[in-house]
Design a protein around this motif. Structure first.
Motif, PDB file in Angstrom:
ATOM      1  N   UNK A 134       6.322   0.744   5.517  1.00 11.72           N
ATOM      2  CA  UNK A 134       6.369  -0.682   5.216  1.00 11.72           C
ATOM      3  C   UNK A 134       5.022  -1.353   5.469  1.00 11.72           C
ATOM      4  N   UNK A 135       4.852  -2.535   4.908  1.00 10.66           N
ATOM      5  CA  UNK A 135       3.682  -3.347   5.197  1.00 10.66           C
ATOM      6  C   UNK A 135       3.837  -3.967   6.579  1.00 10.66           C
ATOM      7  N   UNK A 136       2.780  -3.895   7.374  1.00 11.06           N
ATOM      8  CA  UNK A 136       2.779  -4.565   8.679  1.00 11.06           C
ATOM      9  C   UNK A 136       2.323  -6.011   8.542  1.00 11.06           C
ATOM     10  N   UNK A 137       1.422  -6.244   7.593  1.00 12.46           N
ATOM     11  CA  UNK A 137       0.895  -7.584   7.345  1.00 12.46           C
ATOM     12  C   UNK A 137       0.953  -7.873   5.855  1.00 12.46           C
ATOM     13  N   UNK A 138       0.794  -9.131   5.510  1.00  7.05           N
ATOM     14  CA  UNK A 138       0.866  -9.499   4.099  1.00  7.05           C
ATOM     15  C   UNK A 138      -0.251  -8.864   3.288  1.00  7.05           C
ATOM     16  N   UNK A 139      -1.440  -8.826   3.840  1.00  7.01           N
ATOM     17  CA  UNK A 139      -2.596  -8.313   3.098  1.00  7.01           C
ATOM     18  C   UNK A 139      -3.002  -6.942   3.630  1.00  7.01           C
ATOM     19  N   UNK A 140      -2.395  -5.909   3.094  1.00  6.39           N
ATOM     20  CA  UNK A 140      -2.767  -4.532   3.454  1.00  6.39           C
ATOM     21  C   UNK A 140      -3.803  -4.060   2.445  1.00  6.39           C
ATOM     22  N   UNK A 141      -4.999  -3.788   2.918  1.00  8.84           N
ATOM     23  CA  UNK A 141      -6.093  -3.443   2.002  1.00  8.84           C
ATOM     24  C   UNK A 141      -6.439  -1.959   1.993  1.00  8.84           C
ATOM     25  N   UNK A 142      -5.868  -1.185   2.944  1.00  5.75           N
ATOM     26  CA  UNK A 142      -6.170   0.247   2.960  1.00  5.75           C
ATOM     27  C   UNK A 142      -5.131   1.025   2.148  1.00  5.75           C
ATOM     28  N   UNK A 143      -5.487   2.228   1.759  1.00  7.60           N
ATOM     29  CA  UNK A 143      -4.601   3.112   0.998  1.00  7.60           C
ATOM     30  C   UNK A 143      -3.595   3.745   1.965  1.00  7.60           C
ATOM     31  N   UNK A 144      -2.399   3.184   2.035  1.00  8.69           N
ATOM     32  CA  UNK A 144      -1.384   3.699   2.958  1.00  8.69           C
ATOM     33  C   UNK A 144      -0.978   5.133   2.626  1.00  8.69           C
ATOM     34  N   UNK A 145      -1.029   5.486   1.348  1.00  8.99           N
ATOM     35  CA  UNK A 145      -0.539   6.809   0.943  1.00  8.99           C
ATOM     36  C   UNK A 145      -1.321   7.949   1.585  1.00  8.99           C
ATOM     37  N   UNK A 146      -2.559   7.686   2.016  1.00 11.37           N
ATOM     38  CA  UNK A 146      -3.376   8.746   2.597  1.00 11.37           C
ATOM     39  C   UNK A 146      -2.775   9.312   3.881  1.00 11.37           C
ATOM     40  N   UNK A 147      -1.973   8.498   4.556  1.00 12.06           N
ATOM     41  CA  UNK A 147      -1.389   8.959   5.817  1.00 12.06           C
ATOM     42  C   UNK A 147       0.048   9.454   5.663  1.00 12.06           C
ATOM     43  N   UNK A 148       0.547   9.539   4.416  1.00 12.02           N
ATOM     44  CA  UNK A 148       1.909  10.025   4.220  1.00 12.02           C
ATOM     45  C   UNK A 148       2.001  11.495   4.612  1.00 12.02           C
ATOM     46  N   UNK A 149       3.158  11.859   5.114  1.00 15.25           N
ATOM     47  CA  UNK A 149       3.360  13.206   5.653  1.00 15.25           C
ATOM     48  C   UNK A 149       3.449  14.256   4.548  1.00 15.25           C
ATOM     49  N   UNK A 150       3.171  15.517   4.889  1.00 11.78           N
ATOM     50  CA  UNK A 150       3.232  16.580   3.884  1.00 11.78           C
ATOM     51  C   UNK A 150       4.638  16.716   3.298  1.00 11.78           C
TER      52      UNK A 150
END
Length: 417
Positions: A134-150
């Protein structure tokens, strides 16, 4: 074989914009449209006996004015619980952890992915692993998918992500990512949200924006809904299903072959009837744009209010009382003609034509006549200033064209008296 639903951008209780002051508009239908669309989503899941439902962010439209919005959502999730259907969701920018001051405990058939780290939910009974954050803040500017699990070996892997992808017009560039970056995870399906236009970004693996489930204004036209996905032998087949209960359409009416205002009605009504057919019985809001080079250009601009209301009347008739014109935009242009000889020299009309041509050819000369468009945006609040392209020569020329049409129509009328 089993089925699941991929939806996003419910924006529950978000208002529909553009018809608020329209006499005769279906106020109750407009106010409740997002709720009815969510009800249709739930009913579809029950009818199709899906294994689970994915909602990829923006369930809400920001903080609730009271708890009724959350109570309604929970009531719909309870319907799914009673049908034995699980729900997996992520918070998007509109319902991020830092934007919601109210919250309610979700029914126990609903799993919301955490906002502090990516997580994985494994469904042993159908052989599926669902990954999300989920988003922690309204403006998430980093690529969250990079930390998704294998990926989980031996299972169908689905990633849920609220993202602008590589950027989409009209949407903030939140959690940006690329298709190539998503593919490195080797998931079988990416359930995206945030972009309100339906789009399949990639076929193998499937990377999908379902769009929002209910259009809310004229920039969200056409059918809105979700994807019903059938999984058979590891193959996922998505099928779009409409959920919207109120439709928005753009009616572009080309008047290039229209010689008189008497012919206008038939052209407009034909296009409005086509919009009505596409709406498949839904109430409908239409923006009418008149385009093309036509001799009636001056008449349309000179009596803009009259023709706007004439077209609204056509819509009420053509739509059987179920169609409303949100706005009429006149984007026509005049048929080129040579200036009459008597308009030259010292004649006032000739002098006016020369001034207008000078302004049209060189917008910088506006200042010569004490006109400074650059001051206009100062009268608007910050987020609206960009709507006035005062430095665009084409915009300046369009202002001259409109002024010329209004003057021509007015002077022609006075001369005829």
């Amino acid at each position: 074989m089993f089925r699941f639903i991929h939806a996003a951008d419910v924006h529950l209780d978000s208002p529909l914009w553009g018809l608020e002051k329209y006499d005769g508009a279906p106020v109750d239908e407009i106010r409740s449209a997002t709720r009815r669309a969510l009800e249709r989503l739930v009913q579809l899941a029950i009818d199709e006996q899906v294994a689970f439902v994915l909602i990829a962010g923006d369930i809400y439209d920001g903080d609730w004015p009271d708890y009724n919005t959350g109570l309604f959502f929970n009531s719909q999730m309870t319907r799914l619980k009673e049908a034995g259907i699980r729900v997996f969701l992520i918070d998007g920018n509109h319902d991020a952890a830092n934007t919601m001051t109210r919250s309610l405990t979700l029914p126990d058939n609903v799993v919301k992915f955490p906002h502090d780290a990516a997580a994985t939910e494994v469904l042993e009974d159908v052989g599926v692993a669902i990954h999300g954050q989920s988003f922690a803040t309204k403006a998430v500017t980093e690529d969250l998918s990079q930390s998704y699990l294998p990926k989980v070996a031996g299972m169908l892997n689905i990633g849920m992500l609220h993202t602008s992808a590589t950027g989409r017009e009209g949407h903030e560039n939140y959690a940006p990512c690329t298709v190539e970056g998503l593919k490195t995870h080797e998931y079988d399906y990416w359930a995206l949200g945030h972009v309100h236009t339906r789009e399949v970004l990639n076929e193998s693996p499937l990377v999908v924006f379902p769009g929002n489930i209910q259009g809310r204004h004229i920039r969200e036209t056409g059918p809105k809904g979700c994807y019903l996905c059938t999984v058979d032998g590891g193959t996922i087949v998505p099928e779009f299903r409409t959920l919207d209960v109120f439709r928005w359409e753009l009616a572009n009416v080309d008047l290039s072959d229209v010689e008189s205002t008497d012919e206008l009605a038939d052209k407009v009504v034909d296009e409005l009837q086509a919009c009505r057919e596409r709406a498949d019985g839904r109430p409908l809001a239409v923006r009418v744009e008149l385009t093309g080079q036509t001799p009636i250009h001056d008449d349309l601009l000179g009596e803009r209010e009259r023709w706007t209301n004439e077209i609204r009347s056509y819509a009420l008739d053509a739509g059987g009382g179920r169609m409303w014109v949100e706005k009429v935009r006149i984007r026509t242009s005049p048929v080129p003609h040579e200036m009459p000889a008597e308009s030259a020299g010292d004649d006032p009309m000739g002098e006016l034509a020369e001034i207008l041509n000078e302004l049209r050819e060189n917008p910088a000369t506006f200042e010569k006549y004490g006109i400074d468009f650059r001051k206009l945006p100062e009268k608007l609040r910050g987020d609206l200033r960009r709507l006035l392209p005062v430095d665009d020569p084409d915009w300046c020329r369009s202002i001259v064209d409109e002024a010329e049409s209004l003057l021509t129509h007015t002077l022609r009328g006075k001369a005829a008296k």
